[in-house]
Design a protein around this motif. Structure first.
Motif, PDB file in Angstrom:
ATOM      1  N   ARG A 205      -2.679  -4.927   4.208  1.00 37.88           N
ATOM      2  CA  ARG A 205      -2.157  -3.634   3.753  1.00 37.88           C
ATOM      3  C   ARG A 205      -0.799  -3.332   4.373  1.00 37.88           C
ATOM      4  O   ARG A 205       0.079  -2.800   3.721  1.00 37.88           O
ATOM      5  CB  ARG A 205      -3.155  -2.518   4.075  1.00 37.88           C
ATOM      6  N   ARG A 206      -0.636  -3.666   5.648  1.00 39.74           N
ATOM      7  CA  ARG A 206       0.648  -3.442   6.315  1.00 39.74           C
ATOM      8  C   ARG A 206       1.750  -4.236   5.626  1.00 39.74           C
ATOM      9  O   ARG A 206       2.828  -3.715   5.338  1.00 39.74           O
ATOM     10  CB  ARG A 206       0.559  -3.825   7.792  1.00 39.74           C
ATOM     11  N   LYS A 207       1.468  -5.502   5.300  1.00 42.16           N
ATOM     12  CA  LYS A 207       2.458  -6.345   4.623  1.00 42.16           C
ATOM     13  C   LYS A 207       2.770  -5.818   3.226  1.00 42.16           C
ATOM     14  O   LYS A 207       3.922  -5.841   2.797  1.00 42.16           O
ATOM     15  CB  LYS A 207       1.966  -7.788   4.554  1.00 42.16           C
TER      16      LYS A 207
ATOM     17  N   THR B  29      -6.300  -4.929   7.476  1.00 39.43           N
ATOM     18  CA  THR B  29      -5.242  -4.059   7.989  1.00 39.43           C
ATOM     19  C   THR B  29      -3.893  -4.758   7.874  1.00 39.43           C
ATOM     20  O   THR B  29      -2.902  -4.155   7.433  1.00 39.43           O
ATOM     21  CB  THR B  29      -5.521  -3.671   9.455  1.00 39.43           C
ATOM     22  N   GLU B  30      -3.827  -6.012   8.241  1.00 42.01           N
ATOM     23  CA  GLU B  30      -2.576  -6.765   8.171  1.00 42.01           C
ATOM     24  C   GLU B  30      -2.118  -6.941   6.718  1.00 42.01           C
ATOM     25  O   GLU B  30      -0.930  -6.813   6.413  1.00 42.01           O
ATOM     26  CB  GLU B  30      -2.731  -8.121   8.858  1.00 42.01           C
TER      27      GLU B  30
ATOM     28  N   GLU C   3       4.952  -2.782   3.605  1.00 42.47           N
ATOM     29  CA  GLU C   3       6.280  -3.218   4.047  1.00 42.47           C
ATOM     30  C   GLU C   3       7.083  -3.759   2.863  1.00 42.47           C
ATOM     31  O   GLU C   3       8.259  -3.449   2.701  1.00 42.47           O
ATOM     32  CB  GLU C   3       6.127  -4.288   5.128  1.00 42.47           C
TER      33      GLU C   3
END
Length: 65
Positions: free
Chosen positions: A52-54, A49-50, A57
Motif C-alpha cells: 500500500r505504501r508503494k 502495508t509495504e 507513493e
C-alpha cells in the motif's frame, strides 16, 4: 476480557471493560456463542502495508510530476 454479550443479526455485540461494541459475526469462529470469552491477537501485516505504501507513493509521483 472480551465477551460475546449477544448477537443481533449478522453482528456480535462484544463487551469489553464495561462497554460494548459491534463486530461482524463473520469474524468470529463458527462455534462462538453468547457468553463466550474471546482471545484477541492483532499483528501488523508488513507485506500488505509495504504494498500500500508503494502504491500511494506511485500515485503521488504520478500526480505531482
Amino acid at each position: 476480557m472480551l465477551k460475546i454479550d449477544r448477537f443481533e443479526g449478522d453482528m456480535a455485540v462484544i463487551e469489553y471493560n464495561g462497554k460494548t461494541f459491534d463486530l461482524p459475526r463473520s469474524l468470529l469462529p463458527k462455534e462462538a456463542k453468547e457468553g463466550d470469552v474471546l482471545k484477541l491477537s492483532i499483528e501488523v501485516d508488513k507485506e500488505e502495508t509495504e504494498k500500500r505504501r508503494k502504491k500511494i507513493e506511485k500515485l503521488m509521483d504520478d500526480l505531482f510530476e
